[in-house]
Enzyme design. Structure first.
Site, PDB file in Angstrom:
ATOM      1  N   GLU A 154      -4.335   8.344   4.102  1.00 52.51           N
ATOM      2  CA  GLU A 154      -2.959   7.872   3.893  1.00 52.51           C
ATOM      3  C   GLU A 154      -2.556   8.081   2.437  1.00 52.51           C
ATOM      4  OE1 GLU A 154      -2.347   5.106   1.904  1.00 52.51           O
ATOM      5  OE2 GLU A 154      -4.456   4.688   1.524  1.00 52.51           O
ATOM      6  N   LYS A 157       2.489   4.379  -1.112  1.00 49.48           N
ATOM      7  CA  LYS A 157       2.663   3.658  -2.371  1.00 49.48           C
ATOM      8  C   LYS A 157       3.016   2.213  -2.052  1.00 49.48           C
ATOM      9  CE  LYS A 157       5.950   6.284  -3.965  1.00 49.48           C
ATOM     10  NZ  LYS A 157       6.071   7.308  -2.919  1.00 49.48           N
ATOM     11  N   CYS A 266      -6.055   1.101  -5.164  1.00 53.16           N
ATOM     12  CA  CYS A 266      -6.407   2.514  -4.997  1.00 53.16           C
ATOM     13  C   CYS A 266      -6.966   3.164  -6.258  1.00 53.16           C
ATOM     14  CB  CYS A 266      -5.183   3.294  -4.519  1.00 53.16           C
ATOM     15  SG  CYS A 266      -4.617   2.827  -2.883  1.00 53.16           S
ATOM     16  N   ARG A 334      -4.940  -7.025  -7.273  1.00 57.78           N
ATOM     17  CA  ARG A 334      -6.248  -6.404  -7.464  1.00 57.78           C
ATOM     18  C   ARG A 334      -6.223  -5.510  -8.704  1.00 57.78           C
ATOM     19  NH1 ARG A 334      -7.071  -4.310  -1.363  1.00 57.78           N
ATOM     20  NH2 ARG A 334      -4.783  -4.197  -1.568  1.00 57.78           N
TER      21      ARG A 334
END
Length: 461
Positions: A154, A157, A266, A334
């Site tokens: 994937e 955003k 990410c 995160r």
């Protein structure tokens, strides 16, 4: 079409809602019973613009369902999508435990042909591991069933994921089976009707493409942060530099905004995982290590500026914080720069009054209740009793504040801007000290020759 998605986190939930939106029948499987019960009531466990509306709409239409029953999920769909987490191990490698556990569940319950699709971000070679786990489980069952394993990473955003899924700029499919590739093309056809966006390639290349994309974007950010730190020492303004190089179409304006460092689920994880994969293949990826090092250092820059401004005397002071999420339009904290700043301030004995439009609950979940951390309901409220203001997230509501009110509320009229939201000269004319990232004005004294040049420039003005 009928498809099953294992994992109802960020990727799984957005994918499920969007596949259902175009008419597919989607069943999401998750091991978290409380989360599944919330989802069945139409309550999204994450904040993503537009997701709650899609969730409720497709639940009501019967196209989107949730369960904790893996066997039910395997029966349901031709496509078995794996969208579970791959958190980093201590050495930075992606932990594939959950991915392989799902592969085993699929093999344990399948009774006919299935296409197993890895949407989780995984290192090169994972498809082979998934294939081996399925084959071993089927063999233990004494079952001879056909299946295919496909890589379909994937590229969503956070904060714009619904639009990214419904109108993708590319769809990567890794498969060596022509028939499977055509079935994936049919699945994604509603999203590519106006323009062919599917790129079919071998599985290894598809797995590497996801890491390569995130590593490239992280590299651009770290490079600009290096230039910003250099600009401060040279008396230059990185915003002018950004405009100058962004005008070059070979460079462009995307991801060349300097700031307090990148975060999220990410970039940090994927850069680490790709560097570890390189080591596993006897290659020292020096640039990837540098990207990590620059970002780690950049997250400390705002604290260093605050500490220098107050001569290292932060004990007992209160810092107002605007923005906790790692970026706007998400509640994801995160690896957020706000966390690095708050933890450094607490260690120095300072208190924090923080405001974020959507991430307060996430901050409360992470840090709990502590006497040196106050979460408030508005940006102006965060300023009450504060010595200084620090900005960590570029939410729209922070872009045009009442500077007179900020100056009146703060004990020391100073802003530390980790996102370069304001024009330095304008803010200073309004009676506030202003320290941003690479805007030609450092808290630390610049080199003598730069100071002399600035004085001459001021005299000419």
């Amino acid at each position: 079409m009928r498809l099953t998605i294992f994992g109802s986190g960020y990727v799984g939930l957005v994918s499920g809602a969007c596949f259902a939106e175009v008419g597919n029948h989607v069943l999401c499987v998750d091991v978290d019973e409380r989360k599944v019960e919330r989802l069945k009531r139409g309550e999204s466990p994450i904040y993503e613009p537009g997701l709650a509306e899609l969730l409720k709409k497709n639940l009501a239409a019967g196209r989107l369902q949730f369960t904790t029953n893996a066997e039910e999920g395997v029966r349901h769909g031709l496509f078995q999508m794996i969208a579970v987490g791959t958190p980093p191990d201590e050495d930075g490698a992606a932990d594939l435990k959950h991915v392989l556990d799902v592969a085993e569940d699929i093999a344990r319950h399948m009774t006919e042909y299935r296409i197993v699709v890895t949407k989780s971000t995984v290192p090169v070679g994972t498809a082979y591991k998934v294939t081996a786990r399925i084959e071993a489980t089927l063999k233990a069952r004494g079952a001879a069933l056909e299946f295919d394993v496909v890589s379909n990473p994937e590229f969503l955003k956070e904060g714009a994921a619904i639009g990214d899924f419904l109108k993708p700029d590319r769809i990567i499919v890794g498969t060596d089976n022509l028939r499977t590739g055509e079935l994936l093309r049919l699945l994604y056809d509603p999203f590519t009707r106006n323009h062919e966006r599917m790129i079919v390639m071998d599985v290894q290349s598809a797995e590497l493409t996801k890491y390569a994309a995130n590593a490239m974007l992280a590299t651009k950010i770290s490079f600009m942060n290096e230039l910003a730190n250099l600009a401060e020492r040279m008396g230059a303004d990185i915003e002018m530099v950004r405009r100058g190089i962004g005008a070059d179409p070979r460079i462009g304006y995307h991801f060349i905004y300097p700031g307090a460092g990148y975060g999220g689920s990410c970039f940090p994880k994927d850069v680490k995982a790709l560097a570890r994969s390189a080591r596993d293949h006897a290659f020292d990826a020096k640039l990837l290590h540098a990207v990590e090092d620059v970002n780690r250092r950049q997250k400390q820059m705002l604290f260093q500026k605050i500490s220098q401004y107050f001569d290292g005397k932060l004990a007992g002071r209160t810092i107002a914080l605007w923005g906790l999420a790692f970026k706007p339009n998400t509640d994801d904290m995160r690896e957020a720069p706000s966390r690095a700043l708050m933890e450094a301030l607490w260690e120095a004995g300072a208190k924090v009054r923080a405001y974020d439009p959507v991430a307060s609950e996430e901050a409360r979940r992470i840090y709990g209740s502590r006497p040196d951390f106050t979460l408030v309901g508005s940006a102006p409220e965060a300023l009450t009793g504060a010595d200084a203001l620090a900005i960590l997230t570029e939410w729209q509501e922070f872009r045009s504040p009442d500077f007179d009110a900020i100056r009146a509320a703060l004990k020391s009229p100073v802003i530390f801007d980790g996102r370069n939201l304001y024009d330095p000269e304008m803010v200073k004319r309004l009676g506030l000290s202003y320290y941003a990232i690479g805007r030609g004005d450092s808290v630390a004294r610049p080199p003598a020759d730069v100071s002399k040049w600035r004085r001459r420039k001021d005299d000419r003005a």
